[in-house]
Design an enzyme around this catalytic site. Structure first.
Site, PDB file in Angstrom:
ATOM      1  N   LYS A  99      -5.893   6.767  11.701  1.00  0.00           N
ATOM      2  CA  LYS A  99      -7.345   6.673  12.277  1.00  0.00           C
ATOM      3  C   LYS A  99      -7.238   6.802  13.643  1.00  0.00           C
ATOM      4  O   LYS A  99      -7.140   5.762  14.493  1.00  0.00           O
ATOM      5  CB  LYS A  99      -8.076   5.569  11.653  1.00  0.00           C
ATOM      6  N   GLY A 127       0.717  -1.350   0.087  1.00  0.00           N
ATOM      7  CA  GLY A 127      -0.089  -0.068  -0.071  1.00  0.00           C
ATOM      8  C   GLY A 127       0.577   1.235  -0.068  1.00  0.00           C
ATOM      9  O   GLY A 127       0.325   2.376  -0.384  1.00  0.00           O
ATOM     10  N   ASP A 177      -5.949  -0.422  -0.918  1.00  0.00           N
ATOM     11  CA  ASP A 177      -7.015  -1.526  -1.688  1.00  0.00           C
ATOM     12  C   ASP A 177      -8.333  -1.925  -0.858  1.00  0.00           C
ATOM     13  O   ASP A 177      -8.234  -1.908   0.186  1.00  0.00           O
ATOM     14  CB  ASP A 177      -6.199  -2.656  -2.000  1.00  0.00           C
ATOM     15  N   ASP A 233      -4.197   2.026  11.332  1.00  0.00           N
ATOM     16  CA  ASP A 233      -5.667   1.823  11.976  1.00  0.00           C
ATOM     17  C   ASP A 233      -5.474   1.404  13.448  1.00  0.00           C
ATOM     18  O   ASP A 233      -5.224   2.216  14.263  1.00  0.00           O
ATOM     19  CB  ASP A 233      -6.218   0.746  11.133  1.00  0.00           C
TER      20      ASP A 233
HETATM   21  P1  IMP Z   1      -3.543  -1.802  11.518  1.00  0.00           P
HETATM   22  O1  IMP Z   1      -2.542  -2.932  11.969  1.00  0.00           O
HETATM   23  O2  IMP Z   1      -4.844  -2.077  12.102  1.00  0.00           O
HETATM   24  O3  IMP Z   1      -3.032  -0.446  11.761  1.00  0.00           O
HETATM   25  O4  IMP Z   1      -3.775  -1.811   9.981  1.00  0.00           O
HETATM   26  C1  IMP Z   1      -2.773  -1.502   9.226  1.00  0.00           C
HETATM   27  C2  IMP Z   1      -3.092  -2.120   7.564  1.00  0.00           C
HETATM   28  O5  IMP Z   1      -4.596  -2.580   7.517  1.00  0.00           O
HETATM   29  C3  IMP Z   1      -2.861  -1.166   6.751  1.00  0.00           C
HETATM   30  O6  IMP Z   1      -1.522  -1.284   6.135  1.00  0.00           O
HETATM   31  C4  IMP Z   1      -3.885  -1.638   5.628  1.00  0.00           C
HETATM   32  O7  IMP Z   1      -3.333  -2.621   4.643  1.00  0.00           O
HETATM   33  C5  IMP Z   1      -5.076  -2.038   6.287  1.00  0.00           C
HETATM   34  N1  IMP Z   1      -6.101  -0.889   6.461  1.00  0.00           N
HETATM   35  C6  IMP Z   1      -6.537  -0.541   7.671  1.00  0.00           C
HETATM   36  N2  IMP Z   1      -7.489   0.369   7.568  1.00  0.00           N
HETATM   37  C7  IMP Z   1      -7.721   0.283   6.200  1.00  0.00           C
HETATM   38  C8  IMP Z   1      -8.503   1.093   5.237  1.00  0.00           C
HETATM   39  O8  IMP Z   1      -9.258   1.737   5.515  1.00  0.00           O
HETATM   40  N3  IMP Z   1      -8.475   0.886   3.980  1.00  0.00           N
HETATM   41  C9  IMP Z   1      -7.812  -0.060   3.432  1.00  0.00           C
HETATM   42  N4  IMP Z   1      -6.866  -0.870   4.154  1.00  0.00           N
HETATM   43  C10 IMP Z   1      -6.737  -0.551   5.429  1.00  0.00           C
END
Ligand code: IMP
Length: 189
Positions: free
Chosen positions: A142, A55, A170, A114
């Protein structure tokens, strides 16, 4: 086969619909502002940027081209997660990391933070290489979803807790090539 179709106001991907949220111009302006901040923080330190695929390709390209005066290197990694055999549970492995990190100033480039679980695992894995410092720079953050204490040092844009696509992000593999950021239309709203 999944189909992606778009008109000016809506995009359909698999079974979900998305509406325009952040224009490409607004996103690129935010990345340029962030580039000033990063350039100031790392001038003279020859940082090593580590982009997290898939991404972060868009963010990495826009960020680095906005600070041509900064002497720096960039590399890309992929994150592979699996359930380890030890009690530590989920193990994260960084694939493609061949650079020496000792005494380097490392900046992880993420498309979106996220919950923060991914960057927390990446930082743990990087620290084993003994860099001089490690920081995170992300295109989108976020805050309402974030569950960690680690500071996210450099953020281009903060967004509400909604699923978004475009500019590298994506939906099940699709839509990374949409310009700007598109937000899911909540079917229950
Ligand atoms: P985390 O580990 O929850 O912080 O999520 C990180 C990964 O989840 C990112 O690198 C994205 O690949 C995916 N991700 C989290 N939120 C989104 C979103 O809103 N759209 C697309 N991919 C997301």
């Amino acid at each position: 086969m999944p189909e992606t179709s778009s008109d000016r106001t809506k995009v359909r991907s698999h079974d979900k619909e998305f509406a325009p949220f952040i224009s490409a111009e607004e996103l690129d302006a935010a990345i340029k502002r962030l580039a000033l901040e990063v350039r100031t923080a790392y001038m003279g330190k020859r940082p090593l940027f580590v982009g997290v695929l898939n991404g972060a390709y868009y963010f990495a390209a826009r960020l680095l081209e906005a600070m041509p005066e900064l002497e720096c290197e960039i590399t890309f990694v992929k994150v592979a997660s699996y359930i380890g055999t030890s009690s530590s549970g989920n193990v994260t492995q960084l694939i493609g990391l061949h650079e020496r990190m000792e005494e380097r100033h490392v900046v992880v480039l993420e498309d979106i933070v996220d919950t923060g679980n991914t960057v927390a695992h990446i930082l743990d894995a990087l620290k084993e290489h003994h860099p001089a410092s490690v920081a995170i720079a992300t295109m989108l953050f976020k805050p309402e979803a974030y569950r960690h204490d680690l500071p996210i040092a450099h953020v281009a844009l903060r967004i509400p807790n909604a699923f978004v696509i475009g500019s590298g992000l994506d939906h099940d593999g699709l839509c990374r090539n949409l310009p700007g950021i598109w937000r899911i239309i909540d079917e229950h709203a």
